[in-house]
Scaffold this motif. Sequence first.
Motif, PDB file in Angstrom:
ATOM      1  N   TYR A  14       0.508  -1.480  -0.094  1.00  0.00           N
ATOM      2  CA  TYR A  14       0.289  -0.010  -0.007  1.00  0.00           C
ATOM      3  C   TYR A  14       1.195   0.902   0.259  1.00  0.00           C
ATOM      4  O   TYR A  14       0.464   1.996  -0.970  1.00  0.00           O
ATOM      5  CB  TYR A  14      -0.836   0.385   1.561  1.00  0.00           C
ATOM      6  CG  TYR A  14      -1.955   0.746   0.747  1.00  0.00           C
ATOM      7  CD1 TYR A  14      -3.502   0.659   0.208  1.00  0.00           C
ATOM      8  CD2 TYR A  14      -2.104   2.299   1.863  1.00  0.00           C
ATOM      9  CE1 TYR A  14      -3.991   1.434  -0.238  1.00  0.00           C
ATOM     10  CE2 TYR A  14      -3.503   3.395   1.583  1.00  0.00           C
ATOM     11  CZ  TYR A  14      -4.049   3.267   1.178  1.00  0.00           C
ATOM     12  OH  TYR A  14      -4.971   3.166   1.102  1.00  0.00           O
ATOM     13  N   PHE A  15       2.514   1.587   0.930  1.00  0.00           N
ATOM     14  CA  PHE A  15       2.687   2.664   1.279  1.00  0.00           C
ATOM     15  C   PHE A  15       3.786   1.838  -0.011  1.00  0.00           C
ATOM     16  O   PHE A  15       4.738   2.866   0.110  1.00  0.00           O
ATOM     17  CB  PHE A  15       3.344   2.902   2.597  1.00  0.00           C
ATOM     18  CG  PHE A  15       1.670   3.472   3.065  1.00  0.00           C
ATOM     19  CD1 PHE A  15       0.844   4.089   2.777  1.00  0.00           C
ATOM     20  CD2 PHE A  15       2.236   2.681   4.316  1.00  0.00           C
ATOM     21  CE1 PHE A  15      -0.476   4.414   3.490  1.00  0.00           C
ATOM     22  CE2 PHE A  15       0.944   2.917   5.002  1.00  0.00           C
ATOM     23  CZ  PHE A  15      -0.207   4.140   4.332  1.00  0.00           C
ATOM     24  N   ARG A  16       4.484   1.221  -0.444  1.00  0.00           N
ATOM     25  CA  ARG A  16       5.256   0.670  -1.255  1.00  0.00           C
ATOM     26  C   ARG A  16       6.467   1.185  -0.569  1.00  0.00           C
ATOM     27  O   ARG A  16       7.289   1.529  -1.705  1.00  0.00           O
ATOM     28  CB  ARG A  16       5.173   0.981  -2.732  1.00  0.00           C
ATOM     29  CG  ARG A  16       3.640   0.204  -3.168  1.00  0.00           C
ATOM     30  CD  ARG A  16       3.227   0.715  -4.736  1.00  0.00           C
ATOM     31  NE  ARG A  16       2.685   1.617  -4.535  1.00  0.00           N
ATOM     32  CZ  ARG A  16       2.260   3.383  -5.451  1.00  0.00           C
ATOM     33  NH1 ARG A  16       2.424   2.376  -6.253  1.00  0.00           N
ATOM     34  NH2 ARG A  16       2.279   4.180  -5.202  1.00  0.00           N
ATOM     35  N   ALA A  17       6.597   1.222   0.204  1.00  0.00           N
ATOM     36  CA  ALA A  17       7.467   1.858   0.834  1.00  0.00           C
ATOM     37  C   ALA A  17       9.568   1.017   0.772  1.00  0.00           C
ATOM     38  O   ALA A  17       9.595   0.315   0.818  1.00  0.00           O
ATOM     39  CB  ALA A  17       7.837   1.933   2.432  1.00  0.00           C
ATOM     40  N   GLU A  18      10.532   2.094   1.313  1.00  0.00           N
ATOM     41  CA  GLU A  18      12.154   1.364   0.609  1.00  0.00           C
ATOM     42  C   GLU A  18      12.669   2.825   1.349  1.00  0.00           C
ATOM     43  O   GLU A  18      12.441   3.739   1.477  1.00  0.00           O
ATOM     44  CB  GLU A  18      12.344   1.255  -0.840  1.00  0.00           C
ATOM     45  CG  GLU A  18      11.870   2.789  -2.007  1.00  0.00           C
ATOM     46  CD  GLU A  18      12.457   2.739  -3.066  1.00  0.00           C
ATOM     47  OE1 GLU A  18      13.196   2.110  -3.337  1.00  0.00           O
ATOM     48  OE2 GLU A  18      11.365   3.103  -3.867  1.00  0.00           O
ATOM     49  N   LEU A  19      13.482   1.919   1.949  1.00  0.00           N
ATOM     50  CA  LEU A  19      14.677   2.713   2.105  1.00  0.00           C
ATOM     51  C   LEU A  19      16.323   2.800   1.525  1.00  0.00           C
ATOM     52  O   LEU A  19      16.439   1.508   0.283  1.00  0.00           O
ATOM     53  CB  LEU A  19      15.588   1.409   3.848  1.00  0.00           C
ATOM     54  CG  LEU A  19      14.407   1.896   4.818  1.00  0.00           C
ATOM     55  CD1 LEU A  19      15.863   0.877   5.896  1.00  0.00           C
ATOM     56  CD2 LEU A  19      14.394   3.048   5.044  1.00  0.00           C
ATOM     57  N   GLN A  20      16.778   4.498   1.675  1.00  0.00           N
ATOM     58  CA  GLN A  20      17.388   4.355   0.466  1.00  0.00           C
ATOM     59  C   GLN A  20      18.629   4.725   1.160  1.00  0.00           C
ATOM     60  O   GLN A  20      18.737   5.280   2.336  1.00  0.00           O
ATOM     61  CB  GLN A  20      16.929   5.346  -0.773  1.00  0.00           C
ATOM     62  CG  GLN A  20      15.860   5.257  -1.453  1.00  0.00           C
ATOM     63  CD  GLN A  20      15.626   6.727  -2.194  1.00  0.00           C
ATOM     64  OE1 GLN A  20      15.587   7.607  -2.029  1.00  0.00           O
ATOM     65  NE2 GLN A  20      14.741   5.760  -3.085  1.00  0.00           N
ATOM     66  N   GLN A  21      20.132   4.502   0.272  1.00  0.00           N
ATOM     67  CA  GLN A  21      21.481   5.005   1.136  1.00  0.00           C
ATOM     68  C   GLN A  21      21.322   3.951   2.649  1.00  0.00           C
ATOM     69  O   GLN A  21      21.967   4.344   3.932  1.00  0.00           O
ATOM     70  CB  GLN A  21      21.704   6.252   1.467  1.00  0.00           C
ATOM     71  CG  GLN A  21      21.217   7.075   0.296  1.00  0.00           C
ATOM     72  CD  GLN A  21      21.363   8.632   0.574  1.00  0.00           C
ATOM     73  OE1 GLN A  21      20.692   9.002   1.128  1.00  0.00           O
ATOM     74  NE2 GLN A  21      22.505   9.091   0.323  1.00  0.00           N
ATOM     75  N   VAL A  22      20.909   2.761   2.541  1.00  0.00           N
ATOM     76  CA  VAL A  22      21.313   1.504   3.425  1.00  0.00           C
ATOM     77  C   VAL A  22      22.724   1.107   3.501  1.00  0.00           C
ATOM     78  O   VAL A  22      22.828   1.014   5.156  1.00  0.00           O
ATOM     79  CB  VAL A  22      21.044   0.384   3.591  1.00  0.00           C
ATOM     80  CG1 VAL A  22      20.193  -0.439   4.562  1.00  0.00           C
ATOM     81  CG2 VAL A  22      18.799   0.522   2.574  1.00  0.00           C
ATOM     82  N   GLU A  23      23.743   2.129   3.042  1.00  0.00           N
ATOM     83  CA  GLU A  23      24.976   1.502   3.851  1.00  0.00           C
ATOM     84  C   GLU A  23      25.367   2.717   4.824  1.00  0.00           C
ATOM     85  O   GLU A  23      26.169   2.801   5.411  1.00  0.00           O
ATOM     86  CB  GLU A  23      25.318   1.942   2.432  1.00  0.00           C
ATOM     87  CG  GLU A  23      25.851   3.262   2.101  1.00  0.00           C
ATOM     88  CD  GLU A  23      24.659   3.340   0.978  1.00  0.00           C
ATOM     89  OE1 GLU A  23      25.323   4.886   0.415  1.00  0.00           O
ATOM     90  OE2 GLU A  23      23.700   2.896   0.788  1.00  0.00           O
ATOM     91  N   ASN A  24      24.724   3.533   5.740  1.00  0.00           N
ATOM     92  CA  ASN A  24      24.425   4.494   5.762  1.00  0.00           C
ATOM     93  C   ASN A  24      24.073   4.310   7.501  1.00  0.00           C
ATOM     94  O   ASN A  24      24.202   4.770   8.662  1.00  0.00           O
ATOM     95  CB  ASN A  24      23.868   6.076   5.828  1.00  0.00           C
ATOM     96  CG  ASN A  24      24.457   6.780   4.666  1.00  0.00           C
ATOM     97  OD1 ASN A  24      25.674   6.185   5.317  1.00  0.00           O
ATOM     98  ND2 ASN A  24      23.672   7.953   4.153  1.00  0.00           N
ATOM     99  N   LEU A  25      23.382   3.676   7.430  1.00  0.00           N
ATOM    100  CA  LEU A  25      22.676   2.796   8.410  1.00  0.00           C
ATOM    101  C   LEU A  25      24.045   1.474  10.060  1.00  0.00           C
ATOM    102  O   LEU A  25      24.423   0.942   8.592  1.00  0.00           O
ATOM    103  CB  LEU A  25      21.484   1.251   8.838  1.00  0.00           C
ATOM    104  CG  LEU A  25      20.490   1.794   8.559  1.00  0.00           C
ATOM    105  CD1 LEU A  25      19.118   0.492   7.618  1.00  0.00           C
ATOM    106  CD2 LEU A  25      19.782   2.182   9.119  1.00  0.00           C
TER     107      LEU A  25
END
Length: 338
Positions: free
Chosen positions: A97-108
């Motif tokens: 529904y929200f089609r969510a995604e994390l970007q720049q995961v390397e900063n986690l």
Amino acid sequence: MPSGGYIFSWFDWFCLWYPPGWLILFNRHWQHYHTDQDGWNYLEYGLFLIPGGFYLALLSRWLRLGFRPPRREIGEFDPKYQEAFRLEVLSPIVKYYFRAELQQVENLPSTGPLIVTMNHAGMCFPWDFLTLGYLLSETRGWVVQAVANPVLFEHPWMIWWLPPKWSQVLGGVRAELDNFEAAMAQPTPTANAQGKIVLYAPEGIRGPLKGWRRRYQLEKFDISFIQLSDRYHIPILPVVCIGSEFLHPWAVNLKKLQRLVKLPFLPLSPLMLILILFPSMGIWAMRTRLRYSINPLQPAGLDTHSSKRRAVVYQQAQQLREKLQLQINHLLGKPVRS
């Protein structure tokens, strides 16, 4: 908690894809894991689904409870229920529904503790925060708690919509110093979540209040998250969310009406005409695509006492706001707006 997880029936799938049914799904899931004699019953759930039926359901429940509101119980954070809710209810909403995604995961970072700060918009149920918490838990196995306005825990509307202790059990932390300190002091519940992960909105309630016209403009940041970072030696992880402005689009806030109903904000838009017919849609939001850009970690300051002048802390907070504003403008391809 019951040994068996919550299994979706055809009625639950119907509720998931029929907007007035989201409130039903949340309450049914709660009632599977908790004894809730004051909760909604099946007749009242059925009334939710027809125009104006929520008012009849509310009257039915009020009469059934002996002309009193649901009991105001104090709940404690239950990471096991949070995980069950995340896997069994949030998962299909976030993914499809929200089609969510994390970007720049390397900063986690690989572990906490962390104060995760994020721009906050949408003028609706805090889906941008719930979704970010879900993504962080899925990516790192973290147990995430969100700091929220106290009104959202105790307002009469909330205790009728949802179980009175629902927010606390899911990990909500009242935006008060004592509650933050208690959340940070509580032992980490799982081995995978090393250190506390707290979601924090530096704009405070000003974020949702800005409405549709200023949806891409970050408001002034509170300094409390810098002070908490310094005091507890917790680094700050800034996150920028794009798409939350479409959770409740075209909305404005009427301050006089907001004060009358004693809510921190009251979004008015064409969608409110539907909400009048289906008040159970108060936790629903428009379908959108939520994108979260993870920024490099900001180390905690060394000064944990009041010797750091307030003006210096304020300057640090606004410098971060300006940095994130530039990033938002870059992601949207828009010029800076004052």
